[in-house]
Design a protein around this motif. Structure first.
Motif, mmCIF file in Angstrom:
data_model
loop_
_atom_site.group_PDB
_atom_site.id
_atom_site.type_symbol
_atom_site.label_atom_id
_atom_site.label_comp_id
_atom_site.label_asym_id
_atom_site.label_seq_id
_atom_site.Cartn_x
_atom_site.Cartn_y
_atom_site.Cartn_z
ATOM 1 N N LEU A 1 33.542 71.761 69.996
ATOM 2 C CA LEU A 1 32.953 72.999 69.496
ATOM 3 C C LEU A 1 34.040 74.024 69.196
ATOM 4 C CD1 LEU A 1 30.471 74.654 68.815
ATOM 5 C CD2 LEU A 1 30.291 75.305 71.221
ATOM 6 N N VAL A 2 35.033 74.123 70.072
ATOM 7 C CA VAL A 2 36.153 75.032 69.839
ATOM 8 C C VAL A 2 36.866 74.655 68.547
ATOM 9 C CG1 VAL A 2 38.422 75.761 70.663
ATOM 10 C CG2 VAL A 2 36.524 75.590 72.272
ATOM 11 N N ARG A 3 37.133 73.367 68.369
ATOM 12 C CA ARG A 3 37.814 72.888 67.167
ATOM 13 C C ARG A 3 36.979 73.175 65.918
ATOM 14 N NH1 ARG A 3 37.822 68.024 68.450
ATOM 15 N NH2 ARG A 3 39.610 68.191 69.863
ATOM 16 N N GLN A 4 35.681 72.931 66.008
ATOM 17 C CA GLN A 4 34.786 73.167 64.869
ATOM 18 C C GLN A 4 34.752 74.645 64.487
ATOM 19 O OE1 GLN A 4 30.289 73.254 65.220
ATOM 20 N NE2 GLN A 4 30.542 71.267 64.227
ATOM 21 N N ASN A 5 34.658 75.528 65.487
ATOM 22 C CA ASN A 5 34.631 76.966 65.214
ATOM 23 C C ASN A 5 35.934 77.436 64.584
ATOM 24 O OD1 ASN A 5 32.039 77.429 66.062
ATOM 25 N ND2 ASN A 5 32.580 78.363 68.010
ATOM 26 N N LEU A 6 37.056 76.952 65.084
ATOM 27 C CA LEU A 6 38.350 77.374 64.559
ATOM 28 C C LEU A 6 38.547 76.901 63.122
ATOM 29 C CD1 LEU A 6 40.690 76.832 67.653
ATOM 30 C CD2 LEU A 6 39.670 78.958 66.812
ATOM 31 N N GLN A 7 38.047 75.720 62.788
ATOM 32 C CA GLN A 7 38.148 75.218 61.422
ATOM 33 C C GLN A 7 37.264 76.042 60.482
ATOM 34 O OE1 GLN A 7 37.076 71.091 61.805
ATOM 35 N NE2 GLN A 7 39.144 70.442 62.413
ATOM 36 N N LEU A 8 36.065 76.355 60.953
ATOM 37 C CA LEU A 8 35.122 77.093 60.118
ATOM 38 C C LEU A 8 35.562 78.533 59.899
ATOM 39 C CD1 LEU A 8 32.519 76.708 58.592
ATOM 40 C CD2 LEU A 8 31.247 77.328 60.648
ATOM 41 N N VAL A 9 36.159 79.150 60.924
ATOM 42 C CA VAL A 9 36.559 80.547 60.803
ATOM 43 C C VAL A 9 37.669 80.707 59.769
ATOM 44 C CG1 VAL A 9 38.409 80.669 62.543
ATOM 45 C CG2 VAL A 9 36.919 82.633 62.180
ATOM 46 N N LYS A 10 38.501 79.683 59.583
ATOM 47 C CA LYS A 10 39.556 79.745 58.575
ATOM 48 C C LYS A 10 38.965 79.765 57.170
ATOM 49 C CE LYS A 10 43.058 77.372 61.386
ATOM 50 N NZ LYS A 10 43.896 76.152 61.519
ATOM 51 N N GLN A 11 37.810 79.124 57.004
ATOM 52 C CA GLN A 11 37.158 79.104 55.692
ATOM 53 C C GLN A 11 36.399 80.398 55.419
ATOM 54 O OE1 GLN A 11 34.711 75.569 55.378
ATOM 55 N NE2 GLN A 11 36.195 74.336 56.495
ATOM 56 N N LEU A 12 35.682 80.900 56.428
ATOM 57 C CA LEU A 12 34.844 82.082 56.253
ATOM 58 C C LEU A 12 35.629 83.382 56.312
ATOM 59 C CD1 LEU A 12 31.743 81.088 58.432
ATOM 60 C CD2 LEU A 12 31.963 80.998 55.942
ATOM 61 N N TYR A 13 36.643 83.437 57.186
ATOM 62 C CA TYR A 13 37.403 84.669 57.395
ATOM 63 C C TYR A 13 38.903 84.368 57.324
ATOM 64 C CZ TYR A 13 32.838 85.583 59.522
ATOM 65 O OH TYR A 13 31.495 85.669 59.764
ATOM 66 N N PRO A 14 39.436 84.041 56.144
ATOM 67 C CA PRO A 14 40.846 83.648 56.032
ATOM 68 C C PRO A 14 41.837 84.744 56.417
ATOM 69 C CG PRO A 14 39.860 83.974 53.861
ATOM 70 C CD PRO A 14 38.737 84.003 54.840
ATOM 71 N N SER A 15 41.389 86.022 56.362
ATOM 72 C CA SER A 15 42.300 87.125 56.674
ATOM 73 C C SER A 15 42.197 87.578 58.127
ATOM 74 C CB SER A 15 42.000 88.322 55.752
ATOM 75 O OG SER A 15 42.122 87.967 54.398
ATOM 76 N N LEU A 16 41.451 86.853 58.928
ATOM 77 C CA LEU A 16 41.249 87.259 60.323
ATOM 78 C C LEU A 16 42.560 87.207 61.099
ATOM 79 C CD1 LEU A 16 38.793 88.073 62.088
ATOM 80 C CD2 LEU A 16 38.726 85.719 62.897
ATOM 81 N N ALA A 17 42.815 88.267 61.884
ATOM 82 C CA ALA A 17 44.042 88.348 62.674
ATOM 83 C C ALA A 17 44.042 87.280 63.762
ATOM 84 C CB ALA A 17 44.182 89.734 63.298
ATOM 85 N N GLN A 18 45.240 86.866 64.153
ATOM 86 C CA GLN A 18 45.367 85.812 65.162
ATOM 87 C C GLN A 18 44.743 86.219 66.496
ATOM 88 O OE1 GLN A 18 46.422 82.543 65.146
ATOM 89 N NE2 GLN A 18 46.194 82.928 62.950
ATOM 90 N N ARG A 19 44.821 87.495 66.844
ATOM 91 C CA ARG A 19 44.224 87.932 68.117
ATOM 92 C C ARG A 19 42.708 87.748 68.096
ATOM 93 N NH1 ARG A 19 45.377 92.650 65.378
ATOM 94 N NH2 ARG A 19 43.603 94.042 64.981
ATOM 95 N N ASP A 20 42.098 87.907 66.912
ATOM 96 C CA ASP A 20 40.658 87.724 66.798
ATOM 97 C C ASP A 20 40.287 86.243 66.811
ATOM 98 O OD1 ASP A 20 40.085 90.521 66.575
ATOM 99 O OD2 ASP A 20 40.825 90.442 64.520
ATOM 100 N N VAL A 21 41.191 85.409 66.303
ATOM 101 C CA VAL A 21 40.985 83.961 66.370
ATOM 102 C C VAL A 21 41.053 83.505 67.831
ATOM 103 C CG1 VAL A 21 41.888 81.698 65.704
ATOM 104 C CG2 VAL A 21 41.876 83.576 64.047
ATOM 105 N N ARG A 22 42.022 84.050 68.567
ATOM 106 C CA ARG A 22 42.133 83.713 69.995
ATOM 107 C C ARG A 22 40.912 84.202 70.753
ATOM 108 N NH1 ARG A 22 47.607 85.260 69.025
ATOM 109 N NH2 ARG A 22 47.165 87.356 69.821
ATOM 110 N N ARG A 23 40.399 85.353 70.348
ATOM 111 C CA ARG A 23 39.188 85.890 70.970
ATOM 112 C C ARG A 23 38.019 84.934 70.746
ATOM 113 N NH1 ARG A 23 36.408 88.629 74.738
ATOM 114 N NH2 ARG A 23 34.864 90.077 73.932
ATOM 115 N N LEU A 24 37.912 84.383 69.542
ATOM 116 C CA LEU A 24 36.857 83.414 69.249
ATOM 117 C C LEU A 24 36.992 82.190 70.138
ATOM 118 C CD1 LEU A 24 34.532 82.229 67.566
ATOM 119 C CD2 LEU A 24 36.255 81.429 65.933
#
Length: 255
Positions: free
Chosen positions: A9-32
């Motif tokens: 699930l973690v892997r799936q969310n991280l892959q999807l967030v790159k597609q939906l929010y490509p400009s998201l900061a790394q701290r927000d990715v870590r938060r996810l």
């Protein structure tokens, strides 16, 4: 949840967030990543949503957590003395019982035309009940995330994403400079809310804006499209689905 399932699930969310929010900061990715591990929320299932760089849990996500943790029951009561049907103001009290012997966790929710989106005009009563349930669930299970449904017209302080390189420091067509959600986030929310096909919506949007792709359209055109889409989805979803299906690519027939 087994470790392997959680890792997937973690892997799936991280892959999807790159597609939906490509400009998201790394701290927000870590938060996810941390939120996924803690609450097992899925982006693809519409259980967690990013608006202006902040993560919000959805009503569906909270109900999934309650189900997973075997919530005993939820009770809602209309607060008649605080409500005023004439002006469309409604107040609910919700109580979440984690077990049959639980004394309950209480949350209140209110809604009126001043603190709800125009997309839900006329449904303030249901919004108020949902907000009450969300607050009670967040209290019961120690969830610090605010829920999407509790946002008043999706307003409030927020941090915009960094402007794309081509914008010379100015917000691009899909960015926000006034504290409101980015257009991309508004569109994603509509797609999730009305269960629309993202690919067909993008094709319709490009055709509506008269551009090759949606990202080439001006902000005003995208805003007009989102308004058109919201109205169509609310008033006649079946006709909208027929319209979207007209943009489906015909499958090749192999002989």
């Amino acid at each position: 949840m087994p470790k392997t399932t959680k890792a997937n699930l973690v892997r799936q969310n991280l892959q999807l967030v790159k597609q939906l929010y490509p400009s998201l900061a790394q701290r927000d990715v870590r938060r996810l990543r941390d939120l996924t591990r803690a609450f097992h929320l899925s982006i693809s299932q519409g259980e967690i949503l990013c608006i202006d760089g902040r993560w919000y849990v959805t009503h569906a996500g909270l109900l999934r957590i309650a189900l997973r943790r075997r919530c005993s029951g939820i009770r809602t009561v209309l607060q008649e003395r605080q409500s005023d049907p004439i002006v469309g103001r409604w107040v609910f009290r919700a109580t979440v019982y984690k077990s049959p012997v639980s004394r309950g966790f209480v949350g209140y929710g209110d809604a009126d035309p001043s603190n709800t989106s125009p997309l839900v005009r006329g449904a303030e009563m249901r919004v108020a009940e949902t907000r009450a349930v969300n607050r009670a669930l967040r209290k019961a299970y120690g969830i610090g995330l605010c829920s999407v449904e509790e946002l008043g017209s999706f307003s409030g302080p927020s941090h915009s994403f960094a402007a794309p390189p081509h914008s010379n420091g100015h917000p691009g067509p899909n960015s926000s400079s006034n504290g409101q959600p980015r257009l991309r986030d508004q569109l994603c929310l509509l797609i999730r809310q009305y269960n629309l096909d993202p690919t067909l919506v993008k094709a319709y949007a490009a055709d509506f804006c008269g551009t090759a792709t949606l990202k080439d359209a001006s902000r005003n055109l995208v805003e007009s499209f989102i308004s058109e889409l919201a109205t169509a989805a609310k008033n006649d979803r079946e006709s909208l689905l027929c319209k979207l299906n007209s943009y489906a690519q015909p499958a090749e027939v192999k002989l």
